[in-house]
Scaffold this motif. Structure first.
Motif, short mmCIF file in Angstrom:
data_model
loop_
_atom_site.label_atom_id
_atom_site.label_comp_id
_atom_site.label_asym_id
_atom_site.label_seq_id
_atom_site.Cartn_x
_atom_site.Cartn_y
_atom_site.Cartn_z
N CYS A 130 0.98 -0.93 0.08
CA CYS A 130 0.05 0.05 0.45
C CYS A 130 1.10 1.70 0.25
O CYS A 130 1.57 1.11 0.09
N THR A 131 0.39 2.25 -0.60
CA THR A 131 0.63 3.74 -0.18
C THR A 131 0.75 3.90 1.56
O THR A 131 -0.47 2.93 1.72
N LYS A 158 -3.42 5.28 1.63
CA LYS A 158 -3.79 4.01 1.94
C LYS A 158 -3.88 3.36 2.54
O LYS A 158 -5.14 2.37 3.47
#
Length: 191
Positions: free
Chosen positions: A114-115, A118
């Motif tokens: 994930c970023t 996020k």
């Protein structure tokens, strides 16, 4: 804890699709046989799991008696959030009530996939959903009769009786099997 899309049901659709795409990318398939625990009491699991197919029960043992806290089903995500996110020993067991297939997702792999934004959004939404589920369960236990909770179960999961034993359902409702039998006789049309 009976809830379609148990942990991610209230995540906005775009985040939900993103979440599921990562689960399918990083998840490691595992078959869990009926009666086998995927998470044990007092363990420190570092993963959550997505149920590809099957049914699980979450239970605790107090004073040598087992209590069913809830169930999760196909397309649900399950774990012990406080254990997973905070590293505490969990206080319940999650066990397959039928042969099941899951995708095991290690939290560190999920975080890498994930970023940062996020990851924070999704984990916050998961925790908010989990709290909502616990609040609803508490309200149901405090304000509804066992018969009303049974009726809700049947409306929510019409095939419930084919997936879960009567003993587990009775434990979830906090009643004896005999009491459940009397209640069930009133709702034959719904089963």
């Amino acid at each position: 804890m009976i809830s379609p899309e148990f942990m991610y049901g209230f995540i906005p659709e775009k985040q939900s699709k993103y979440f599921l795409s990562i689960i399918h990318k990083i998840g490691k398939e595992r078959v869990v046989k009926k009666g086998s625990s995927i998470i044990r009491n007092q363990s420190h699991p570092t993963f959550f799991f997505y149920i590809v197919e099957g049914t699980f029960k979450t239970s605790i043992v107090k004073n040598n008696k087992s209590y069913v806290l809830g169930f999760t089903f196909t397309d649900d995500v399950d774990c012990c959030p406080t254990s997973l996110l905070k590293g505490f020993a969990n206080n319940f067991t999650i066990e397959a009530v039928q042969d099941s297939t899951v995708l095991i997702c290690d939290l560190k792999d999920f975080k890498k996939a994930c970023t940062p934004d996020k990851y924070t959004l999704i984990t916050n939404n998961i925790m908010a959903n989990y709290i909502s589920i616990l609040e609803n369960r508490l309200i149901e236990v405090m304000s509804l009769t066992a018969e009303e909770r049974y009726q809700q179960l049947l409306q929510l999961r019409p095939g419930l009786l084919q997936e879960i034993s009567l003993a587990h359902i009775a434990s979830y409702l906090g009643i004896t099997r005999e009491r459940l039998s009397r209640i069930r006789s009133k709702y034959k049309d719904l089963t």
